[in-house]
Scaffold this motif. Structure first.
Motif, PDB file in Angstrom:
ATOM      1  N   LEU A   1       0.775  -1.206  -0.032  1.00 24.50           N
ATOM      2  CA  LEU A   1      -0.009  -0.124  -0.078  1.00 24.50           C
ATOM      3  C   LEU A   1       0.794   1.283  -0.006  1.00 24.50           C
ATOM      4  CD1 LEU A   1      -2.439  -1.195   2.604  1.00 24.50           C
ATOM      5  CD2 LEU A   1      -2.929  -1.214   0.090  1.00 24.50           C
TER       6      LEU A   1
ATOM      7  N   ILE B   1      -6.885   2.602   6.765  1.00 23.93           N
ATOM      8  CA  ILE B   1      -7.482   1.254   6.793  1.00 23.93           C
ATOM      9  C   ILE B   1      -7.702   0.833   8.300  1.00 23.93           C
ATOM     10  CG2 ILE B   1      -7.516  -1.149   6.428  1.00 23.93           C
ATOM     11  CD1 ILE B   1      -6.096  -0.390   3.701  1.00 23.93           C
TER      12      ILE B   1
ATOM     13  N   ILE C   1     -11.098  -3.285   3.581  1.00 22.51           N
ATOM     14  CA  ILE C   1     -10.431  -3.385   2.207  1.00 22.51           C
ATOM     15  C   ILE C   1     -11.303  -4.161   1.286  1.00 22.51           C
ATOM     16  CG2 ILE C   1      -8.540  -4.356   0.651  1.00 22.51           C
ATOM     17  CD1 ILE C   1      -6.739  -4.220   3.137  1.00 22.51           C
TER      18      ILE C   1
END
Length: 71
Positions: free
Chosen positions: A12, A20, A35
């Motif tokens: 990421l 997240i 996700i």
């Protein structure tokens, strides 16, 4: 007992993991669930026409005006 789902590693960009983690905490869910939720939301938007698909690297977070037809 083996997992029902295949494992996948992703890399990421900086800041994504923190985002997240924050969303998972706010929603009382796992990071994986967040996700999956994001991907499902995008799939739903693309299928419903609420989002215009764009080439990779372009901003896809906001809906543009619908494409106009040229005849």
């Amino acid at each position: 007992m083996p997992s029902k789902h295949p494992q996948m590693r992703i890399r990421l960009p900086p800041g994504f993991k923190a985002f997240i983690e924050t969303q998972a905490s706010r929603n009382g869910s796992s990071q994986n669930s967040e996700i999956v939720r994001c991907i499902r939301e995008r799939m739903d938007c693309l299928e419903s026409g609420a989002m215009v698909a764009r080439p990779p690297g372009e901003n896809i977070l906001f809906r543009d005006t619908p494409p106009t037809r040229t005849t």
